[in-house]
Design a protein around this motif. Structure first.
Motif, mmCIF file in Angstrom:
data_model
loop_
_atom_site.group_PDB
_atom_site.id
_atom_site.type_symbol
_atom_site.label_atom_id
_atom_site.label_comp_id
_atom_site.label_asym_id
_atom_site.label_seq_id
_atom_site.Cartn_x
_atom_site.Cartn_y
_atom_site.Cartn_z
ATOM 1 N N THR A 103 11.709 24.233 -14.931
ATOM 2 C CA THR A 103 11.412 24.320 -16.353
ATOM 3 C C THR A 103 10.889 22.963 -16.800
ATOM 4 N N ILE A 104 9.795 22.982 -17.557
ATOM 5 C CA ILE A 104 9.220 21.743 -18.078
ATOM 6 C C ILE A 104 9.203 21.830 -19.597
ATOM 7 N N GLU A 105 9.696 20.789 -20.242
ATOM 8 C CA GLU A 105 9.637 20.736 -21.705
ATOM 9 C C GLU A 105 8.943 19.444 -22.119
ATOM 10 N N ILE A 119 12.613 19.380 -16.222
ATOM 11 C CA ILE A 119 11.939 18.105 -16.400
ATOM 12 C C ILE A 119 11.472 17.984 -17.840
ATOM 13 N N ARG A 120 11.596 16.781 -18.402
ATOM 14 C CA ARG A 120 11.082 16.504 -19.743
ATOM 15 C C ARG A 120 9.922 15.525 -19.597
ATOM 16 N N ILE A 121 8.806 15.857 -20.253
ATOM 17 C CA ILE A 121 7.633 14.994 -20.257
ATOM 18 C C ILE A 121 7.520 14.367 -21.641
ATOM 19 N N TYR A 178 8.089 11.089 -17.295
ATOM 20 C CA TYR A 178 8.888 12.295 -17.161
ATOM 21 C C TYR A 178 10.237 11.911 -16.567
ATOM 22 N N ARG A 179 11.210 12.758 -16.821
ATOM 23 C CA ARG A 179 12.516 12.533 -16.215
ATOM 24 C C ARG A 179 13.177 13.880 -15.976
ATOM 25 N N ILE A 209 -0.905 23.655 -17.676
ATOM 26 C CA ILE A 209 -0.577 23.167 -16.331
ATOM 27 C C ILE A 209 0.930 23.262 -16.105
ATOM 28 N N ALA A 210 1.710 22.909 -17.121
ATOM 29 C CA ALA A 210 3.167 22.966 -17.010
ATOM 30 C C ALA A 210 3.641 24.384 -16.699
#
Length: 97
Positions: free
Chosen positions: A44-46, A90-92, A82-83, A33-34
């Motif tokens: 970008t999602i990590e 974004i970091r999950i 997340y932030r 999904i990310a």
């Protein structure tokens, strides 16, 4: 004799969603999904740890849905936080019990 594959409504919706400008996920891990969200929202999602990335979700979203609303909806079924860590990153991470 031919084999006929039957599709349920969720599968059919997922396969045709791109034509209707919808985000549809059927029992997909958050890591997958990310990747879709990264392309859709140009971000970008990590993941802070891999435990959260393998959790699976089924959900559908309209193309006008804001990223924050998508993330809020996903986290309502399996808690995570997340932030924002950069202008387009974004970091999950797992929510502490």
């Amino acid at each position: 004799m031919e084999t006929v594959t039957q599709y349920d409504a969720e599968q059919r919706l997922a396969e045709t969603s791109w034509a209707d400008q919808k985000l549809v996920f059927v029992n997909e891990p958050l890591s997958s999904i990310a990747k879709t969200l990264e392309r859709w929202y140009n971000i970008t999602i990590e993941f802070q740890n891999s435990d959260i990335s393998s959790r699976k979700y089924t959900a559908a979203f309209d193309d006008r849905e804001e990223l924050q609303n998508v993330l809020q909806s996903l986290r309502s079924s399996i808690p995570f936080n997340y932030r924002k860590i950069g202008p387009r990153s974004i970091r999950i991470y797992l929510t502490n019990p």
